[in-house]
Enzyme design. Structure first.
Site, PDB file in Angstrom:
ATOM      1  N   THR A 131       0.836  -1.213   0.000  1.00  0.00           N
ATOM      2  CA  THR A 131       0.000   0.000   0.000  1.00  0.00           C
ATOM      3  C   THR A 131       0.865   1.256   0.000  1.00  0.00           C
ATOM      4  OG1 THR A 131      -1.441   1.321   1.440  1.00  0.00           O
ATOM      5  CG2 THR A 131      -0.193  -0.398   2.515  1.00  0.00           C
ATOM      6  N   ASP A 132       0.303   2.364  -0.480  1.00  0.00           N
ATOM      7  CA  ASP A 132       1.039   3.644  -0.440  1.00  0.00           C
ATOM      8  C   ASP A 132       1.284   4.092   1.001  1.00  0.00           C
ATOM      9  OD1 ASP A 132      -1.586   4.390   0.197  1.00  0.00           O
ATOM     10  OD2 ASP A 132      -1.612   6.158  -1.097  1.00  0.00           O
ATOM     11  N   GLU A 133       0.504   3.524   1.949  1.00  0.00           N
ATOM     12  CA  GLU A 133       0.628   3.976   3.334  1.00  0.00           C
ATOM     13  C   GLU A 133       1.986   3.608   3.951  1.00  0.00           C
ATOM     14  OE1 GLU A 133      -2.836   3.815   5.767  1.00  0.00           O
ATOM     15  OE2 GLU A 133      -4.174   3.638   4.052  1.00  0.00           O
ATOM     16  N   TYR A 155      -1.134  -0.565  11.191  1.00  0.00           N
ATOM     17  CA  TYR A 155      -1.524  -1.139   9.894  1.00  0.00           C
ATOM     18  C   TYR A 155      -0.400  -0.940   8.880  1.00  0.00           C
ATOM     19  CZ  TYR A 155      -3.441  -1.194   5.142  1.00  0.00           C
ATOM     20  OH  TYR A 155      -3.615  -1.430   3.801  1.00  0.00           O
ATOM     21  N   LYS A 159       2.116  -3.713   7.139  1.00  0.00           N
ATOM     22  CA  LYS A 159       2.151  -3.870   5.677  1.00  0.00           C
ATOM     23  C   LYS A 159       3.577  -3.666   5.158  1.00  0.00           C
ATOM     24  CE  LYS A 159      -0.662  -4.458   2.985  1.00  0.00           C
ATOM     25  NZ  LYS A 159      -1.201  -5.704   2.388  1.00  0.00           N
TER      26      LYS A 159
HETATM   27  N1  LIG Z   1      -8.526  -0.544   0.215  1.00  0.00           N
HETATM   28  C1  LIG Z   1      -7.543   0.227  -0.190  1.00  0.00           C
HETATM   29  O1  LIG Z   1      -7.741   1.424  -0.441  1.00  0.00           O
HETATM   30  C2  LIG Z   1      -6.149  -0.341  -0.390  1.00  0.00           C
HETATM   31  C3  LIG Z   1      -5.179   0.445  -1.014  1.00  0.00           C
HETATM   32  C4  LIG Z   1      -3.903  -0.103  -1.223  1.00  0.00           C
HETATM   33  C5  LIG Z   1      -3.636  -1.406  -0.826  1.00  0.00           C
HETATM   34  N2  LIG Z   1      -4.603  -2.143  -0.202  1.00  0.00           N
HETATM   35  C6  LIG Z   1      -4.287  -3.524   0.182  1.00  0.00           C
HETATM   36  O2  LIG Z   1      -5.104  -4.353  -0.610  1.00  0.00           O
HETATM   37  C7  LIG Z   1      -5.452  -5.543   0.093  1.00  0.00           C
HETATM   38  C8  LIG Z   1      -6.950  -5.726   0.092  1.00  0.00           C
HETATM   39  O3  LIG Z   1      -7.565  -4.594   0.707  1.00  0.00           O
HETATM   40  P1  LIG Z   1      -9.141  -4.519   0.858  1.00  0.00           P
HETATM   41  O4  LIG Z   1      -9.486  -3.094   0.997  1.00  0.00           O
HETATM   42  O5  LIG Z   1      -9.776  -5.339  -0.180  1.00  0.00           O
HETATM   43  O6  LIG Z   1      -9.313  -5.228   2.278  1.00  0.00           O
HETATM   44  P2  LIG Z   1     -10.576  -5.923   2.941  1.00  0.00           P
HETATM   45  O7  LIG Z   1     -10.429  -5.690   4.405  1.00  0.00           O
HETATM   46  O8  LIG Z   1     -11.832  -5.524   2.254  1.00  0.00           O
HETATM   47  O9  LIG Z   1     -10.369  -7.487   2.616  1.00  0.00           O
HETATM   48  C9  LIG Z   1      -9.387  -8.258   3.242  1.00  0.00           C
HETATM   49  C10 LIG Z   1      -9.769  -9.725   3.044  1.00  0.00           C
HETATM   50  O10 LIG Z   1      -8.734 -10.528   3.630  1.00  0.00           O
HETATM   51  C11 LIG Z   1      -9.345 -11.559   4.386  1.00  0.00           C
HETATM   52  N3  LIG Z   1      -8.412 -11.957   5.455  1.00  0.00           N
HETATM   53  C12 LIG Z   1      -8.006 -11.220   6.537  1.00  0.00           C
HETATM   54  N4  LIG Z   1      -7.143 -11.920   7.277  1.00  0.00           N
HETATM   55  C13 LIG Z   1      -6.969 -13.117   6.648  1.00  0.00           C
HETATM   56  C14 LIG Z   1      -6.168 -14.250   6.931  1.00  0.00           C
HETATM   57  N5  LIG Z   1      -5.384 -14.310   8.015  1.00  0.00           N
HETATM   58  N6  LIG Z   1      -6.226 -15.298   6.069  1.00  0.00           N
HETATM   59  C15 LIG Z   1      -7.031 -15.269   4.971  1.00  0.00           C
HETATM   60  N7  LIG Z   1      -7.816 -14.209   4.670  1.00  0.00           N
HETATM   61  C16 LIG Z   1      -7.770 -13.143   5.499  1.00  0.00           C
HETATM   62  C17 LIG Z   1     -10.631 -10.974   4.924  1.00  0.00           C
HETATM   63  O11 LIG Z   1     -11.580 -11.965   5.295  1.00  0.00           O
HETATM   64  C18 LIG Z   1     -11.085 -10.130   3.729  1.00  0.00           C
HETATM   65  O12 LIG Z   1     -11.857 -10.899   2.850  1.00  0.00           O
HETATM   66  C19 LIG Z   1      -4.853  -5.395   1.493  1.00  0.00           C
HETATM   67  O13 LIG Z   1      -3.637  -6.097   1.512  1.00  0.00           O
HETATM   68  C20 LIG Z   1      -4.601  -3.907   1.628  1.00  0.00           C
HETATM   69  O14 LIG Z   1      -3.524  -3.649   2.466  1.00  0.00           O
HETATM   70  C21 LIG Z   1      -5.869  -1.644   0.024  1.00  0.00           C
END
Ligand SMILES: NC(=O)c1ccc[n+]([C@@H]2O[C@H](COP(=O)([O-])OP(=O)(O)OC[C@H]3O[C@@H](n4cnc5c(N)ncnc54)[C@H](O)[C@@H]3O)[C@@H](O)[C@H]2O)c1
Length: 341
Positions: A131-133, A155, A159
């Site tokens: 993530t950009d964070e 968080y 990451k």
């Molecule tokens: N949402 C954003 O804006 C954003 C931006 C950049 C990067 N990301 C990254 O993208 C990824 C997905 O983000 P998101 O917003 O879809 O998150 P989300 O919270 O909607 O989904 C996360 C999923 O991971 C599953 N999960 C959590 N712990 C688990 C484990 N131990 N084993 C198996 N499954 C597990 C959860 O059940 C859920 O379905 C993350 O890695 C996040 O850091 C998100």
């Protein structure tokens, strides 16, 4: 390819927001694939995101934890994935401030378990979704992939740990790992605790919109379909061991987004409630995505059109989000924002 001549994807966290959009994207784009979705189904995982794929024989859901070596090992043994795309994470900064434990476990240790299995069985590509964070806040200018990592909450710190651990498996063992760092996503199927779906669904229900601090924190917004397209482009065209920033190119203050949501839902500005700022709230995130542009990719969705599409999706799908705003969600909301929903 597997015995049926199909490319096999192991998508972890595929029942979450971006993961489920990515699985939909893959099946829209390819015929010759098999997708294994490994998801623990935490509060953020929702199989309702994927109901249309339930009868597809090339889609397999496994309920399990990426931190469990036995489960991960069995999946590699049964399906021999060509690609791992690791979305699985605890992903909400506010929750990480209250209770970091699961973040450190899933976002770091879970990455280790997946990398170990990929090392043991061999793999064509391992994409670690970072993530950009991880860069922390920047008041002017933008972070390139070479910028120092200064994560500032549990968080983003966990990451950053997973991000660098994934790289270390390339540097140390030659595993074909690529790390992506995307900006804030928006779109359908986002759990309604994150800013855009929270504000849209609260506005629809004439509930207050809790806006942190002075509302002037800046995020770069990336439409989730652009994100999925970028991941796939990088999986096909990226170079092992590299990091790629993925930006939407739409930097907005939170107050701007809030006003736009109210305008699109057709609700008054007096629904905005300023609440005390998040502890350690990063002021601005900004990515320089020149490296990915030079490789041949940039976001194709226009912000205004994509946010309208997103708002309309939540207006048209109350059956998806209404059940999520209950139980533990309400308890967290009340404790966190010190207000009832
Ligand atoms: N949402 C954003 O804006 C954003 C931006 C950049 C990067 N990301 C990254 O993208 C990824 C997905 O983000 P998101 O917003 O879809 O998150 P989300 O919270 O909607 O989904 C996360 C999923 O991971 C599953 N999960 C959590 N712990 C688990 C484990 N131990 N084993 C198996 N499954 C597990 C959860 O059940 C859920 O379905 C993350 O890695 C996040 O850091 C998100």
């Amino acid at each position: 390819m597997n015995r049926e001549g199909k490319m096999v994807y192991l998508v972890t966290g595929g029942a979450g927001f971006i993961g489920s959009n990515y699985i939909h994207y893959l099946f829209r784009r390819y015929q010759n694939i098999k997708v294994i979705n490994l998801d623990k189904l935490t509060y953020a995982g929702n199989l309702a995101n994927l109901t249309d794929l339930e009868s597809n024989p090339d889609y397999i859901f496994v309920k399990g934890d990426i931190c469990d070596p036995a489960v991960v090992h069995q999946i590699f043994l049964d399906y021999r994935p060509n690609y791992v795309v690791n979305f699985a994470a605890e992903s909400h900064v506010d929750r990480s401030i209250g209770k970091p434990d699961d973040f450190i476990r899933t976002d770091m240790f879970g990455v280790f378990i997946l990398l170990e299995a990929a090392k043991e069985f061999g793999i064509d590509r391992f994409i670690q979704i970072s993530t950009d964070e991880v860069y922390g806040s920047i008041l002017s200018g933008s972070f390139t992939e070479e910028s120092t990592l200064r994560p500032s909450n549990p968080y983003s710190a966990s990451k950053a740990g997973g991000d660098r651990l994934a790289y270390s498996y390339f540097a140390t063992y030659g595993l074909p790992v690529i790390v992506t760092r995307a900006s804030n996503n928006y779109g359908p199927y986002q759990y309604p605790e994150k800013l855009i779906p929270l504000f849209v669904t609260n506005a629809i229900e004439d509930k207050p919109l809790p806006l942190y601090g002075d509302g002037k924190n800046i995020r770069d917004w990336l439409f989730v379909e652009d994100h999925c397209d970028a991941i796939e482009f990088i999986l096909r065209n990226g170079k092992n061991g590299e990091v790629y920033n993925i930006a939407g190119g739409s930097e907005k203050e939170n107050i701007e987004i809030t006003n736009l949501i109210l305008e699109l839902v057709g609700k008054p500005k007096n629904l905005i409630r300023y609440v005390p700022d998040r502890i350690g709230h990063d002021r601005r995130y900004s990515l320089d995505a020149t490296k990915l542009k030079n490789l041949g990719w940039q976001a194709s969705h226009n912000f205004r059109e994509a946010i309208e599409l997103t708002v309309n999706w939540y207006i048209e799908h109350p059956e998806w989000w209404k059940p999520l705003k209950s139980g533990e969600y309400l308890e967290f909301y009340k404790k966190h924002y010190k207000m009832e929903l």
